[in-house]
Design a protein around this motif. Structure first.
Motif, PDB file in Angstrom:
ATOM      1  N   VAL A 326       0.870  -1.176   0.000  1.00 54.97           N
ATOM      2  CA  VAL A 326       0.000   0.000   0.000  1.00 54.97           C
ATOM      3  C   VAL A 326       0.907   1.226   0.000  1.00 54.97           C
ATOM      4  O   VAL A 326       1.536   1.532   0.996  1.00 54.97           O
ATOM      5  N   THR A 327       0.985   1.906  -1.094  1.00 52.22           N
ATOM      6  CA  THR A 327       1.930   3.008  -1.226  1.00 52.22           C
ATOM      7  C   THR A 327       1.366   4.077  -2.140  1.00 52.22           C
ATOM      8  O   THR A 327       0.521   3.808  -2.981  1.00 52.22           O
ATOM      9  N   SER A 328       1.852   5.291  -1.947  1.00 52.71           N
ATOM     10  CA  SER A 328       1.422   6.380  -2.810  1.00 52.71           C
ATOM     11  C   SER A 328       2.254   6.440  -4.083  1.00 52.71           C
ATOM     12  O   SER A 328       1.992   7.256  -4.955  1.00 52.71           O
ATOM     13  N   ARG A 329       3.269   5.578  -4.176  1.00 53.81           N
ATOM     14  CA  ARG A 329       4.106   5.555  -5.367  1.00 53.81           C
ATOM     15  C   ARG A 329       3.580   4.519  -6.355  1.00 53.81           C
ATOM     16  O   ARG A 329       3.192   3.419  -5.971  1.00 53.81           O
ATOM     17  N   PRO A 330       3.597   4.844  -7.632  1.00 52.72           N
ATOM     18  CA  PRO A 330       3.147   3.863  -8.626  1.00 52.72           C
ATOM     19  C   PRO A 330       4.123   2.706  -8.747  1.00 52.72           C
ATOM     20  O   PRO A 330       5.334   2.877  -8.553  1.00 52.72           O
ATOM     21  N   SER A 331       3.617   1.540  -9.049  1.00 55.48           N
ATOM     22  CA  SER A 331       4.442   0.346  -9.219  1.00 55.48           C
ATOM     23  C   SER A 331       5.462   0.551 -10.331  1.00 55.48           C
ATOM     24  O   SER A 331       5.118   0.958 -11.434  1.00 55.48           O
ATOM     25  N   HIS A 332       6.733   0.240 -10.042  1.00 58.06           N
ATOM     26  CA  HIS A 332       7.765   0.364 -11.070  1.00 58.06           C
ATOM     27  C   HIS A 332       7.555  -0.640 -12.192  1.00 58.06           C
ATOM     28  O   HIS A 332       7.928  -0.402 -13.330  1.00 58.06           O
ATOM     29  N   VAL A 333       6.914  -1.765 -11.869  1.00 56.62           N
ATOM     30  CA  VAL A 333       6.630  -2.788 -12.884  1.00 56.62           C
ATOM     31  C   VAL A 333       5.596  -2.270 -13.881  1.00 56.62           C
ATOM     32  O   VAL A 333       5.791  -2.341 -15.098  1.00 56.62           O
ATOM     33  N   LEU A 334       4.511  -1.728 -13.376  1.00 60.49           N
ATOM     34  CA  LEU A 334       3.443  -1.241 -14.249  1.00 60.49           C
ATOM     35  C   LEU A 334       3.881  -0.005 -15.026  1.00 60.49           C
ATOM     36  O   LEU A 334       3.517   0.183 -16.191  1.00 60.49           O
ATOM     37  N   LYS A 335       4.681   0.844 -14.386  1.00 63.83           N
ATOM     38  CA  LYS A 335       5.214   2.008 -15.097  1.00 63.83           C
ATOM     39  C   LYS A 335       6.099   1.573 -16.264  1.00 63.83           C
ATOM     40  O   LYS A 335       6.051   2.163 -17.350  1.00 63.83           O
ATOM     41  N   ALA A 336       6.891   0.536 -16.039  1.00 64.51           N
ATOM     42  CA  ALA A 336       7.777   0.032 -17.088  1.00 64.51           C
ATOM     43  C   ALA A 336       6.989  -0.540 -18.258  1.00 64.51           C
ATOM     44  O   ALA A 336       7.476  -0.576 -19.388  1.00 64.51           O
ATOM     45  N   MET A 337       5.749  -0.968 -17.988  1.00 59.56           N
ATOM     46  CA  MET A 337       4.888  -1.511 -19.035  1.00 59.56           C
ATOM     47  C   MET A 337       4.102  -0.418 -19.749  1.00 59.56           C
ATOM     48  O   MET A 337       3.271  -0.713 -20.602  1.00 59.56           O
ATOM     49  N   GLY A 338       4.350   0.829 -19.390  1.00 54.52           N
ATOM     50  CA  GLY A 338       3.747   1.938 -20.110  1.00 54.52           C
ATOM     51  C   GLY A 338       2.540   2.574 -19.458  1.00 54.52           C
ATOM     52  O   GLY A 338       1.946   3.498 -20.031  1.00 54.52           O
ATOM     53  N   LEU A 339       2.159   2.124 -18.258  1.00 54.54           N
ATOM     54  CA  LEU A 339       1.009   2.733 -17.598  1.00 54.54           C
ATOM     55  C   LEU A 339       1.370   4.124 -17.077  1.00 54.54           C
ATOM     56  O   LEU A 339       2.494   4.365 -16.655  1.00 54.54           O
TER      57      LEU A 339
END
Length: 379
Positions: A326-339
């Motif tokens: 539970v974090t206010s930071r976006p997932s690095h995995v999903l960001k890497a996938m272009g989200l």
């Protein structure tokens, strides 16, 4: 756990199977001797550990001498990566979607003067093998690639990655933490040089894991934990006998019941996923055919995952890895996938397991639909 709670966070950890606990209990109170001693009880413990190690090694089709017991996958990852700190070659290749244990260990190696190259993935979380070939250099010593992603369940082509790396005389570290117990792993086929796993991911105890080190790799890395010379000098310290027994039992049960578990959980996962994707705007994160059978990661635009998790109350799900559930930071995995940041922060991972029931899936569907609707109305 309270029967009112619904647990759909099996990728974070699993409950210890009662059958595993039954096999472990005698080693807390009756067979408690230190396996490093010379008296009869210690020698009995050594024999017991050797039997458990042979069982684990057989599951991976390797020799028992190539298994090092650790406190878990994170320690194994750190040993495999940091063990190269005295290497003449100073280049490491990783993937942007690796677990934080790998990424942070790579950052540490950069502080020691190593250069780390990070491979991108596509919108499905898949790796371009041509990009891997192009990024390997003469001074590359290690490629880090997880078998199955902890957030999306995406399965990478580790065998092909190993073939490419070995063509250039480069070692391969495979983080198989999420895969062990959910698929059969033949290390003769995958041919990686290091593979890490952790018992608590497949219904075994916390605090015990393993690191496979190939004979070839043993000549090039150094141990991190020195002590009494246990485990061929690779990791000093008293062995966790009860944990090792539990891990061997958990792996045996998981593989014995794999086909049944896969069929049952796949059915439940697909039922959950199908209805959740009917929610307006919802979409799945990750490559559909090549992923773990128990995992689905879904974005609900307009409903922040942190708020949704809180509102679900008695339903345990996550917005990322267990290290930052539970974090206010976006997932690095999903960001890497272009989200986008907003969509990454609106994604939920549902990971099912051995004890998930149809009734729990039905209740989850009802609650998620209701709470997503309420959050969108508030927005």
């Amino acid at each position: 756990m309270d029967s009112n709670f619904i647990y759909l966070d099996y990728n974070a950890t699993t409950p210890v199977d009662e059958r595993v606990l039954d096999e472990m209990l005698p080693f807390f109170s009756t067979y408690y001797a230190n396996p490093a001693g010379l008296h009869l009880l210690s020698l009995t413990m050594q024999d017991t550990i050797e039997e458990a190690t042979e069982e684990i090694a057989s599951a991976f089709r390797i020799r028992s001498k190539n298994i090092i017991y650790t406190s878990g996958a994170t320690e194994g990852i750190n040993l495999a990566i940091k063990g190269f700190q005295f290497s003449v070659k100073k280049h490491i290749v990783s993937i942007v979607t690796e677990h934080k244990a790998v990424l942070e260990a790579c950052v540490f190696m950069e502080r020691l003067g190593f250069e780390v190259s990070y491979l991108e993935v596509d919108e499905k979380g898949m790796l371009d093998l041509n990009a891997l070939t192009g990024i390997i250099r003469q001074d590359t010593v290690l490629v880090c690639a997880m078998l199955a992603n902890n957030e999306t369940g995406v399965i990478l082509p580790i065998k092909e990655i190993s073939e490419i790396a070995h063509q250039h005389n480069v070692f391969v570290l495979c983080d198989a933490t999420q895969a062990v117990g959910k698929m059969r792993i033949d290390l003769c086929d995958l041919a990686v040089d290091f593979l890490v796993f952790s018992a608590h991911k497949f219904y075994g105890p916390k605090g015990v894991g393993g690191l496979y080190i190939s004979d070839r790799a043993k000549q090039d890395i150094f141990p991190l934990m020195h002590g009494g010379g246990q485990q061929q000098g690779w990791r000093g310290g008293t062995l966790n006998t009860a944990g090792i027994i539990g891990m061997a039992a958990a792996l045996r049960i998981a593989l014995d019941e794999l086909q049944w578990d896969q069929q049952r959980v796949t059915h439940l996962r697909d039922a959950l996923e199908t209805e959740l994707l009917d929610i307006t705007g919802a979409y799945r994160n990750g490559h559909s055919p090549q992923r773990l059978y128990n995992t689905t990661n879904i974005c609900f635009p307009g409903a922040l995952s942190e708020q949704l998790i809180i509102r679900l109350k008695t339903i345990s799900v996550s917005s990322g890895s267990a290290c930052s559930a539970v974090t206010s930071r976006p997932s690095h995995v999903l960001k890497a996938m272009g989200l986008s940041d907003l969509h990454a922060l609106s994604s939920i991972r549902f990971s099912l397991g051995r004890f998930t029931t149809e009734a729990e899936i039905a209740q989850t569907l009802e609650q998620v639909k209701q709470q997503v609707r309420k959050l969108r109305n508030l927005a």
